[in-house]
Design an enzyme around this catalytic site. Structure first.
Site, PDB file in Angstrom:
ATOM      1  N   SER A 122       0.812  -1.213   0.000  1.00 50.09           N
ATOM      2  CA  SER A 122       0.000   0.000   0.000  1.00 50.09           C
ATOM      3  C   SER A 122       0.850   1.270   0.000  1.00 50.09           C
ATOM      4  O   SER A 122       1.735   1.448   0.831  1.00 50.09           O
ATOM      5  CB  SER A 122      -0.911   0.024   1.224  1.00 50.09           C
ATOM      6  OG  SER A 122      -1.569   1.279   1.281  1.00 50.09           O
ATOM      7  N   LEU A 123       0.563   2.142  -0.946  1.00 52.95           N
ATOM      8  CA  LEU A 123       1.282   3.415  -1.006  1.00 52.95           C
ATOM      9  C   LEU A 123       0.919   4.311   0.165  1.00 52.95           C
ATOM     10  O   LEU A 123       1.643   5.245   0.490  1.00 52.95           O
ATOM     11  CB  LEU A 123       0.962   4.124  -2.321  1.00 52.95           C
ATOM     12  CG  LEU A 123       1.607   3.483  -3.555  1.00 52.95           C
ATOM     13  CD1 LEU A 123       0.971   4.011  -4.824  1.00 52.95           C
ATOM     14  CD2 LEU A 123       3.103   3.735  -3.561  1.00 52.95           C
ATOM     15  N   ARG A 126       3.480   4.942   3.277  1.00 50.41           N
ATOM     16  CA  ARG A 126       4.554   5.940   3.374  1.00 50.41           C
ATOM     17  C   ARG A 126       4.137   7.140   4.230  1.00 50.41           C
ATOM     18  O   ARG A 126       4.975   7.924   4.660  1.00 50.41           O
ATOM     19  CB  ARG A 126       5.000   6.394   1.994  1.00 50.41           C
ATOM     20  CG  ARG A 126       3.980   7.228   1.251  1.00 50.41           C
ATOM     21  CD  ARG A 126       4.343   7.448  -0.192  1.00 50.41           C
ATOM     22  NE  ARG A 126       5.748   7.795  -0.350  1.00 50.41           N
ATOM     23  CZ  ARG A 126       6.284   8.116  -1.520  1.00 50.41           C
ATOM     24  NH1 ARG A 126       5.571   8.140  -2.604  1.00 50.41           N
ATOM     25  NH2 ARG A 126       7.559   8.426  -1.597  1.00 50.41           N
ATOM     26  N   ASP A 143      12.881   6.690  -3.884  1.00 50.05           N
ATOM     27  CA  ASP A 143      14.217   6.095  -3.823  1.00 50.05           C
ATOM     28  C   ASP A 143      15.044   6.410  -5.057  1.00 50.05           C
ATOM     29  O   ASP A 143      16.031   5.752  -5.331  1.00 50.05           O
ATOM     30  CB  ASP A 143      14.107   4.581  -3.634  1.00 50.05           C
ATOM     31  CG  ASP A 143      13.357   3.929  -4.802  1.00 50.05           C
ATOM     32  OD1 ASP A 143      12.799   4.656  -5.636  1.00 50.05           O
ATOM     33  OD2 ASP A 143      13.358   2.686  -4.873  1.00 50.05           O
ATOM     34  N   ASP A 144      14.629   7.399  -5.830  1.00 48.87           N
ATOM     35  CA  ASP A 144      15.381   7.678  -7.058  1.00 48.87           C
ATOM     36  C   ASP A 144      15.664   9.163  -7.264  1.00 48.87           C
ATOM     37  O   ASP A 144      15.962   9.591  -8.363  1.00 48.87           O
ATOM     38  CB  ASP A 144      14.637   7.104  -8.267  1.00 48.87           C
ATOM     39  CG  ASP A 144      13.205   7.623  -8.379  1.00 48.87           C
ATOM     40  OD1 ASP A 144      12.820   8.479  -7.558  1.00 48.87           O
ATOM     41  OD2 ASP A 144      12.487   7.171  -9.278  1.00 48.87           O
ATOM     42  N   ASN A 230      -1.802   4.446  -6.837  1.00 46.18           N
ATOM     43  CA  ASN A 230      -1.258   5.701  -7.335  1.00 46.18           C
ATOM     44  C   ASN A 230      -1.926   6.817  -6.530  1.00 46.18           C
ATOM     45  O   ASN A 230      -2.854   6.567  -5.765  1.00 46.18           O
ATOM     46  CB  ASN A 230      -1.614   5.830  -8.828  1.00 46.18           C
ATOM     47  CG  ASN A 230      -0.748   6.843  -9.557  1.00 46.18           C
ATOM     48  OD1 ASN A 230      -0.234   7.798  -8.970  1.00 46.18           O
ATOM     49  ND2 ASN A 230      -0.577   6.638 -10.848  1.00 46.18           N
ATOM     50  N   CYS A 231      -1.431   8.039  -6.700  1.00 45.58           N
ATOM     51  CA  CYS A 231      -2.129   9.262  -6.280  1.00 45.58           C
ATOM     52  C   CYS A 231      -2.087   9.556  -4.780  1.00 45.58           C
ATOM     53  O   CYS A 231      -2.781  10.457  -4.318  1.00 45.58           O
ATOM     54  CB  CYS A 231      -3.596   9.263  -6.721  1.00 45.58           C
ATOM     55  SG  CYS A 231      -3.808   9.025  -8.488  1.00 45.58           S
ATOM     56  N   GLU A 232      -1.267   8.850  -3.995  1.00 47.08           N
ATOM     57  CA  GLU A 232      -1.195   9.171  -2.567  1.00 47.08           C
ATOM     58  C   GLU A 232      -0.670  10.592  -2.361  1.00 47.08           C
ATOM     59  O   GLU A 232      -1.096  11.295  -1.448  1.00 47.08           O
ATOM     60  CB  GLU A 232      -0.347   8.131  -1.814  1.00 47.08           C
ATOM     61  CG  GLU A 232       1.174   8.282  -1.879  1.00 47.08           C
ATOM     62  CD  GLU A 232       1.782   7.836  -3.199  1.00 47.08           C
ATOM     63  OE1 GLU A 232       1.039   7.535  -4.144  1.00 47.08           O
ATOM     64  OE2 GLU A 232       3.027   7.802  -3.297  1.00 47.08           O
ATOM     65  N   ASP A 233       0.230  11.024  -3.266  1.00 46.48           N
ATOM     66  CA  ASP A 233       0.749  12.384  -3.155  1.00 46.48           C
ATOM     67  C   ASP A 233      -0.331  13.420  -3.465  1.00 46.48           C
ATOM     68  O   ASP A 233      -0.440  14.447  -2.787  1.00 46.48           O
ATOM     69  CB  ASP A 233       1.982  12.576  -4.062  1.00 46.48           C
ATOM     70  CG  ASP A 233       1.728  12.121  -5.498  1.00 46.48           C
ATOM     71  OD1 ASP A 233       0.690  11.472  -5.768  1.00 46.48           O
ATOM     72  OD2 ASP A 233       2.580  12.419  -6.352  1.00 46.48           O
TER      73      ASP A 233
END
Ligand SMILES: *[C@@H]1O[C@H](CO)[C@@H](O)[C@H](O)[C@H]1NC(C)=O
Length: 336
Positions: A122-123, A126, A143-144, A230-233
């Site tokens: 699950s995103l 974080r 991580d990038d 997707n889209c947690e941000d």
């Protein structure tokens, strides 16, 4: 109650007197049982002169890069602790113990680095308000993305003077498309409303607000993040903009390397880059647009707010002066 049931393996490595890293103990915590959501921490008790960095890791291929990113954060004066949230349940724990062993070198000199192995992908994890977060500010990142320490310090200072806002180095925008009469996800030249989690600083209370509401609209919105992976941000941007009725703050970095940017050689294959990139980008934007529309539909309003301009790390006067017969910016010296 919160639906979060990930098991966490929290491995602490310390250095023995012989200077050889040694696995001291490994304990399993269940954040659901550890009640991070039940006991809201009083922000007054949190330390405010440094921040906790939370890095999301998934790809074993990127471990060498993750190692160098964690080391850089560890050396930053603005960072107290680094948590690597490993969201790939199929990674062997042996690999993570090895990584933890490798990282213990940095932990002895600089900020300690811990690895938390999640049992779910699950995103939302974080943004979980972990008990080990004892700072008023957190930096959430991927991580990038490699940032230089001057830019990390600078962004932290900007957060200190805007502690209710989201601060970051990468921005996107929502917009209303009149042709399709609907909200879309886009990049705009002159304004932005969404800070990406490539690197995002915020007060740690927002983690609690994101993760701990239950039976409320935020729980419904978190389920969408899990459904679309997707889209947690975007959801965090919705949450913060809704609270403060203001957009985020974009800061300029001196040097930033975004390895996730497909323009970087070696991150994706050349063929993949040429054949798939534009369609993948279109797809990505389309899915993110769908998130914006869903969040908007469920909330019944559009909380995102636009911000303009970027904060840069320079306070020089930029008038023009005549020096040595040349017209120069006034803070520039003329060499004679
Ligand atoms: C740990 O470091 C060794 C030596 O540099 C390297 O070969 C290995 O791949 C690293 N392992 C992990 C999981 O980071």
């Amino acid at each position: 109650m919160n639906k979060f049931r990930a098991k966490v393996i929290f491995t602490l490595i310390i250095i023995s007197s012989s200077n050889l890293p040694r696995l001291v103990f490994s304990l399993r915590l269940n954040p659901h049982n550890s009640n991070s959501c039940d006991n809201k921490v009083d922000p007054q008790t949190l330390q405010s002169d440094q921040m906790t960095v939370v890095i999301n890791g998934y790809s074993e291929r990127r471990i060498p890069l993750l190692q160098s990113i964690a080391a850089r954060y560890s050396a930053s004066a603005s960072v107290s602790t680094i948590l690597i949230i490993w969201c790939n349940p199929s990674t062997p724990s042996q690999t993570l113990s090895e990584l933890s062993y490798n990282l213990s070198i940095y932990s002895t000199i600089n900020a300690p680095i811990f690895i938390i192995h999640e049992s779910s992908q699950s995103l939302n994890s974080r943004f979980y308000p972990r008990e080990s977060i004892d700072t008023r500010a957190v930096l959430i990142c991927d991580d990038d993305v490699e940032l230089d320490s001057k830019s990390i310090n600078f962004a932290f200072n900007i957060w200190k003077s805007n502690p209710d806002r989201l601060i970051g180095f990468f921005a996107r925008s929502h917009a209303y498309d009149l042709n399709i009469k609907s909200w879309i996800y886009t990049i705009s030249e002159d304004k932005y409303s969404i800070i990406l989690t490539k690197a995002m600083i915020m007060k740690s209370e927002y983690l609690w607000e994101y993760s701990c509401g239950s039976g409320t609209v935020i729980e419904e919105l978190r389920k969408i993040v899990d459904a679309v992976k997707n889209c947690e941000d975007i959801l965090m941007n919705f949450l913060v903009a809704d609270k403060v009725n203001a957009g985020p703050v974009l800061v300029g970095a001196e040097r930033v390397r975004d390895w996730g940017d497909a323009r970087n050689e070696g991150v994706v294959g050349k063929e993949e880059r040429e054949a798939g990139l534009s369609s993948r980008r279109r797809d990505h934007r389309k899915r993110r647009g769908e998130c914006i529309r869903e969040f908007h539909r469920i909330l019944g309003r559009m909380p995102l707010r636009y911000s303009y301009g970027k904060v840069v790390n320079s306070v020089g006067e930029q008038g023009l002066c005549e020096k040595g017969g040349k017209l120069l910016f006034c803070d520039q010296q003329v060499l004679k």
